[in-house]
Design a protein around this motif. Structure first.
Motif, PDB file in Angstrom:
ATOM      1  N   ARG A 180       0.835  -1.198   0.000  1.00 15.70           N
ATOM      2  CA  ARG A 180       0.000   0.000   0.000  1.00 15.70           C
ATOM      3  C   ARG A 180       0.871   1.249   0.000  1.00 15.70           C
ATOM      4  O   ARG A 180       1.951   1.261   0.584  1.00 15.70           O
ATOM      5  N   ARG A 188      -8.764  -0.615 -13.191  1.00 15.52           N
ATOM      6  CA  ARG A 188      -9.015  -0.343 -11.774  1.00 15.52           C
ATOM      7  C   ARG A 188      -9.471   1.100 -11.587  1.00 15.52           C
ATOM      8  O   ARG A 188      -9.232   1.973 -12.435  1.00 15.52           O
ATOM      9  N   ILE A 204     -10.157   4.166  -8.184  1.00 15.44           N
ATOM     10  CA  ILE A 204     -10.125   4.549  -6.770  1.00 15.44           C
ATOM     11  C   ILE A 204     -11.017   5.776  -6.612  1.00 15.44           C
ATOM     12  O   ILE A 204     -10.913   6.729  -7.383  1.00 15.44           O
ATOM     13  N   LYS A 249     -13.128   8.288  -3.431  1.00 12.45           N
ATOM     14  CA  LYS A 249     -13.360   8.532  -2.011  1.00 12.45           C
ATOM     15  C   LYS A 249     -14.793   8.183  -1.650  1.00 12.45           C
ATOM     16  O   LYS A 249     -15.723   8.435  -2.415  1.00 12.45           O
ATOM     17  N   HIS A 255     -11.025   5.503   1.091  1.00 12.57           N
ATOM     18  CA  HIS A 255     -11.064   5.277  -0.343  1.00 12.57           C
ATOM     19  C   HIS A 255     -11.740   3.945  -0.661  1.00 12.57           C
ATOM     20  O   HIS A 255     -11.599   2.967   0.061  1.00 12.57           O
ATOM     21  N   HIS A 269     -11.680   1.050  -3.447  1.00 13.49           N
ATOM     22  CA  HIS A 269     -10.886   0.487  -4.534  1.00 13.49           C
ATOM     23  C   HIS A 269     -11.749  -0.520  -5.281  1.00 13.49           C
ATOM     24  O   HIS A 269     -12.399  -1.369  -4.669  1.00 13.49           O
ATOM     25  N   GLY A 270     -11.750  -0.429  -6.601  1.00 13.64           N
ATOM     26  CA  GLY A 270     -12.564  -1.363  -7.374  1.00 13.64           C
ATOM     27  C   GLY A 270     -11.956  -1.640  -8.728  1.00 13.64           C
ATOM     28  O   GLY A 270     -10.922  -1.076  -9.107  1.00 13.64           O
ATOM     29  N   ARG A 271     -12.621  -2.516  -9.463  1.00 14.43           N
ATOM     30  CA  ARG A 271     -12.140  -2.877 -10.799  1.00 14.43           C
ATOM     31  C   ARG A 271     -13.303  -3.379 -11.631  1.00 14.43           C
ATOM     32  O   ARG A 271     -14.397  -3.681 -11.102  1.00 14.43           O
ATOM     33  N   THR A 326     -16.170  -4.046  -6.105  1.00 17.54           N
ATOM     34  CA  THR A 326     -15.440  -3.301  -5.076  1.00 17.54           C
ATOM     35  C   THR A 326     -15.220  -4.123  -3.814  1.00 17.54           C
ATOM     36  O   THR A 326     -14.704  -3.607  -2.822  1.00 17.54           O
ATOM     37  N   LYS A 359      -3.506   6.421 -16.961  1.00 21.17           N
ATOM     38  CA  LYS A 359      -4.265   6.943 -15.824  1.00 21.17           C
ATOM     39  C   LYS A 359      -4.986   8.222 -16.215  1.00 21.17           C
ATOM     40  O   LYS A 359      -4.504   8.998 -17.036  1.00 21.17           O
ATOM     41  N   GLN A 366     -10.395   8.153  -9.794  1.00 19.29           N
ATOM     42  CA  GLN A 366      -9.125   7.915 -10.473  1.00 19.29           C
ATOM     43  C   GLN A 366      -9.221   6.572 -11.212  1.00 19.29           C
ATOM     44  O   GLN A 366      -9.463   5.543 -10.599  1.00 19.29           O
ATOM     45  N   GLU A 417      -7.449   3.717 -13.814  1.00 17.97           N
ATOM     46  CA  GLU A 417      -6.143   3.212 -14.226  1.00 17.97           C
ATOM     47  C   GLU A 417      -6.315   1.976 -15.091  1.00 17.97           C
ATOM     48  O   GLU A 417      -7.022   1.048 -14.718  1.00 17.97           O
TER      49      GLU A 417
END
Length: 303
Positions: free
Chosen positions: A57, A134, A136, A138, A144, A146-148, A178, A256, A284, A286
């Motif tokens: 991380r 992926r 990110i 808030k 945060h 995080h997902g994909r 997520t 990104k 965000q 990516e």
């Protein structure tokens, strides 16, 4: 204040080798560095990312000040420090942080990036097992999310002149994940992605712009939730190799960008009015892509 102390240490020459005199939170240590360009001049605006080796991380992230300086206080542990700047080769080193100890400031010299050989012209198709999309966001100003997206297809038509190349990606919107079933179902609902009406998220490039070294900006159109917007993806080309099953020719890149949800009519106010909190206004995105070379008779990427 911390950077000011580092500047004073630097002005005393070898005195800096004894470490940073900075206030430390209880149980923390400190890392500082001075980043210089290929000519040895201080480099402001260089990106410094400190990643914990055990959890992978990001523990600290920021940019150097106009004097090329950066300082972070960190919990004890082992970290990877990556320093990067546009048009220059990134530098990476490993540091160990001890409670109550401020490490001597490191001098990091970035070198001119070697321009990698571009992939041969032709059709390249994404390799899903080695590609990740992926994001990110808030959680409305808190932790945060995080997902994909787990299902997608895409490819690259590499032209003899790279600037004329094209990229297209189609994402199955319902494949959003997520790690929280309730949240994922809500993100698929009419409140957010509305996957019943808009099953796909599409990106089609319009042009490549070379930025130096292995950096490009990929301009194109992103269509999501029935709305199309122009976006620019900051892209790093990672090279071409023979590898994988059958020693296939593969190329890789990391792209990104930052998206604003309201640009795509994803109205979070209606969610909040009903007591639903999903994600904040910016996301965000990516794309970590690996693509395989295919011959002229291979099916082309989706339009």
């Amino acid at each position: 204040m911390v950077l000011g102390m580092l500047r004073r240490l630097r002005s005393h020459g070898s005195d800096a080798a004894h470490g940073l005199t900075v206030p430390l939170p209880p149980g923390a240590g400190a890392f500082g560095c001075e980043v210089v360009d290929p000519l040895g001049q201080p480099m402001g605006g260089a990106e410094v990312t400190v990643t914990a080796m055990d959890s992978h991380r990001v523990a600290a992230q920021g940019t150097t000040d106009p004097y090329g300086l950066y300082v972070a206080t960190l919990p004890p542990g082992t970290y990877s420090v990556m320093t990067a700047a546009e048009g220059l080769s990134p530098a990476r080193e490993t540091i160990g942080i001890t409670a109550g100890v401020a490490l001597p400031p490191a001098r990091i010299a970035l070198e001119s990036a070697r321009r990698l050989e571009l992939p041969p012209a032709g059709t390249w198709l994404f390799d899903p097992p080695h590609t990740a999309i992926r994001f990110i966001a808030k959680h409305v100003g808190m932790a945060h999310v995080h997902g994909r997206f787990t299902r997608f297809e895409g490819g690259i038509r590499v032209a003899p002149d790279m600037a004329d190349s094209q990229v297209s990606v189609r994402i199955d919107a319902s494949s959003i994940a997520t790690g929280n079933k309730t949240r994922d179902n809500h993100l698929r609902s009419a409140d957010f992605l509305d996957v019943e009406r808009y099953p796909h998220i599409d990106f089609t490039s319009t042009r490549f712009v070379y930025r130096g070294g292995s950096k490009w900006t990929l301009h194109g159109t992103l269509t999501m939730h029935g709305t199309s917007r122009s976006v620019g993806l900051d892209t790093t080309y990672l090279g071409t190799v023979n590898g994988g099953y059958g020693q296939e020719l593969r190329c890789a890149a990391l792209a990104k960008t930052e998206l604003h949800r309201e640009d795509f009519t994803l109205n979070w106010r209606s969610m909040l009015a009903r007591g639903i909190a999903v994600v904040g206004p910016t996301v965000q995105l990516e794309l970590d892509v690996q693509a395989m070379y295919r011959t002229h008779d291979t099916p082309t990427p989706p339009e």
